[in-house]
Scaffold this motif. Sequence first.
Motif, PDB file in Angstrom:
ATOM      1  N   ASP A 122      53.866   6.858   2.122  1.00 11.61           N
ATOM      2  CA  ASP A 122      53.140   5.877   2.915  1.00 11.61           C
ATOM      3  C   ASP A 122      52.692   6.553   4.204  1.00 11.61           C
ATOM      4  OD1 ASP A 122      52.114   3.475   3.826  1.00 11.61           O
ATOM      5  OD2 ASP A 122      54.043   2.759   4.590  1.00 11.61           O
ATOM      6  N   ALA A 123      51.428   6.421   4.541  1.00  7.85           N
ATOM      7  CA  ALA A 123      50.885   7.102   5.723  1.00  7.85           C
ATOM      8  C   ALA A 123      51.561   6.639   7.008  1.00  7.85           C
ATOM      9  CB  ALA A 123      49.382   6.877   5.810  1.00  7.85           C
ATOM     10  N   ALA A 124      52.005   5.388   7.059  1.00  5.44           N
ATOM     11  CA  ALA A 124      52.647   4.871   8.266  1.00  5.44           C
ATOM     12  C   ALA A 124      54.025   5.508   8.488  1.00  5.44           C
ATOM     13  CB  ALA A 124      52.772   3.357   8.186  1.00  5.44           C
ATOM     14  N   ALA A 125      54.677   5.930   7.412  1.00  2.00           N
ATOM     15  CA  ALA A 125      56.027   6.493   7.515  1.00  2.00           C
ATOM     16  C   ALA A 125      56.022   8.015   7.415  1.00  2.00           C
ATOM     17  CB  ALA A 125      56.907   5.897   6.422  1.00  2.00           C
ATOM     18  N   LYS A 126      54.871   8.631   7.639  1.00  2.00           N
ATOM     19  CA  LYS A 126      54.745  10.072   7.460  1.00  2.00           C
ATOM     20  C   LYS A 126      55.702  10.855   8.364  1.00  2.00           C
ATOM     21  CE  LYS A 126      51.231  13.693   7.722  1.00  2.00           C
ATOM     22  NZ  LYS A 126      49.813  13.967   7.997  1.00  2.00           N
ATOM     23  N   ALA A 127      55.831  10.471   9.622  1.00  2.00           N
ATOM     24  CA  ALA A 127      56.693  11.201  10.559  1.00  2.00           C
ATOM     25  C   ALA A 127      58.158  11.153  10.121  1.00  2.00           C
ATOM     26  CB  ALA A 127      56.548  10.623  11.967  1.00  2.00           C
ATOM     27  N   LYS A 128      58.608   9.983   9.668  1.00  4.76           N
ATOM     28  CA  LYS A 128      60.003   9.846   9.206  1.00  4.76           C
ATOM     29  C   LYS A 128      60.253  10.691   7.963  1.00  4.76           C
ATOM     30  CE  LYS A 128      60.481   5.155  10.972  1.00  4.76           C
ATOM     31  NZ  LYS A 128      60.621   3.741  10.605  1.00  4.76           N
ATOM     32  N   ILE A 129      59.268  10.716   7.080  1.00 11.53           N
ATOM     33  CA  ILE A 129      59.413  11.495   5.840  1.00 11.53           C
ATOM     34  C   ILE A 129      59.451  12.989   6.159  1.00 11.53           C
ATOM     35  CG2 ILE A 129      58.279  12.083   3.665  1.00 11.53           C
ATOM     36  CD1 ILE A 129      57.224   9.165   3.650  1.00 11.53           C
ATOM     37  N   ILE A 130      58.616  13.420   7.101  1.00  9.76           N
ATOM     38  CA  ILE A 130      58.619  14.836   7.503  1.00  9.76           C
ATOM     39  C   ILE A 130      59.984  15.223   8.069  1.00  9.76           C
ATOM     40  CG2 ILE A 130      57.659  16.482   9.173  1.00  9.76           C
ATOM     41  CD1 ILE A 130      54.949  15.085   8.763  1.00  9.76           C
ATOM     42  N   LYS A 131      60.553  14.360   8.906  1.00  8.08           N
ATOM     43  CA  LYS A 131      61.882  14.649   9.477  1.00  8.08           C
ATOM     44  C   LYS A 131      62.950  14.714   8.396  1.00  8.08           C
ATOM     45  CE  LYS A 131      61.006  12.727  14.043  1.00  8.08           C
ATOM     46  NZ  LYS A 131      61.310  11.645  14.990  1.00  8.08           N
ATOM     47  N   GLU A 132      62.876  13.819   7.433  1.00  3.80           N
ATOM     48  CA  GLU A 132      63.859  13.813   6.345  1.00  3.80           C
ATOM     49  C   GLU A 132      63.726  15.058   5.461  1.00  3.80           C
ATOM     50  OE1 GLU A 132      67.137  12.573   4.345  1.00  3.80           O
ATOM     51  OE2 GLU A 132      66.310  11.665   6.153  1.00  3.80           O
ATOM     52  N   VAL A 133      62.489  15.445   5.164  1.00  4.73           N
ATOM     53  CA  VAL A 133      62.255  16.662   4.362  1.00  4.73           C
ATOM     54  C   VAL A 133      62.763  17.883   5.121  1.00  4.73           C
ATOM     55  CG1 VAL A 133      60.442  18.170   3.451  1.00  4.73           C
ATOM     56  CG2 VAL A 133      60.374  15.727   2.983  1.00  4.73           C
ATOM     57  N   LYS A 134      62.555  17.887   6.430  1.00  4.50           N
ATOM     58  CA  LYS A 134      63.043  18.991   7.262  1.00  4.50           C
ATOM     59  C   LYS A 134      64.558  19.108   7.154  1.00  4.50           C
ATOM     60  CE  LYS A 134      63.088  20.616  12.018  1.00  4.50           C
ATOM     61  NZ  LYS A 134      64.263  20.326  12.786  1.00  4.50           N
ATOM     62  N   GLY A 135      65.253  17.976   7.206  1.00  2.00           N
ATOM     63  CA  GLY A 135      66.714  17.991   7.090  1.00  2.00           C
ATOM     64  C   GLY A 135      67.198  18.357   5.695  1.00  2.00           C
ATOM     65  N   LEU A 136      66.510  17.852   4.672  1.00  2.00           N
ATOM     66  CA  LEU A 136      66.938  18.108   3.289  1.00  2.00           C
ATOM     67  C   LEU A 136      66.712  19.548   2.859  1.00  2.00           C
ATOM     68  CD1 LEU A 136      65.655  14.942   1.401  1.00  2.00           C
ATOM     69  CD2 LEU A 136      68.024  15.636   1.698  1.00  2.00           C
ATOM     70  N   LEU A 137      65.548  20.085   3.199  1.00  2.00           N
ATOM     71  CA  LEU A 137      65.180  21.411   2.694  1.00  2.00           C
ATOM     72  C   LEU A 137      65.450  22.534   3.687  1.00  2.00           C
ATOM     73  CD1 LEU A 137      61.813  20.493   0.940  1.00  2.00           C
ATOM     74  CD2 LEU A 137      64.118  20.522  -0.014  1.00  2.00           C
TER      75      LEU A 137
END
Length: 181
Positions: A122-137
Amino acid sequence: MSAPCRYAARSCARSIRPSTSLRASSSFMQTTTPTIQRRHETTAAPTNPKISGIVDQISQLTLLETADLVSSLKSRLNIPDLPVGGFAAAPAAAPAAAEEADEPAPAAQEKTLFSVKLQSFDAAAKAKIIKEVKGLLGLSLVDSKKFVESAPKMMKDAVPKEEAEKIVATMKELGAVVVMD
């Protein structure tokens, strides 16, 4: 010796012996100039004369003859071809996969390792998803942003079922579409 070096050497020789003629100084330079070592003329003597002879013979080969020599040695010594720029561990994994493909898989065996793939977000949640991907990977913020923007993309491979389900649930809460294969 390059021209400026020769000029500097002659002027040094003249300053040492100002009364001698140019001829005498040039002969002086020829006797005191150290010999130049070429790359192929190493100072370390090989320990084995047999190896020294082989090195001499190889150094006189043309490029095509050298390529033939390499291919002959690879076939005789059973050396596999490695991909240029590839990882050394990649060819070792390929025979194991080929052996698994030859054996029929048991039909009732349950899958234990899964792949997690980010399909979209979802484009509105892009920043949260980027932070989560940063933590996961474990990626940098810039790499995480590039990763998310290049969806669909494989996030993790060969993940246990519990961890894969946890990743899928977390990413769905944030607004991403994640598939577990």
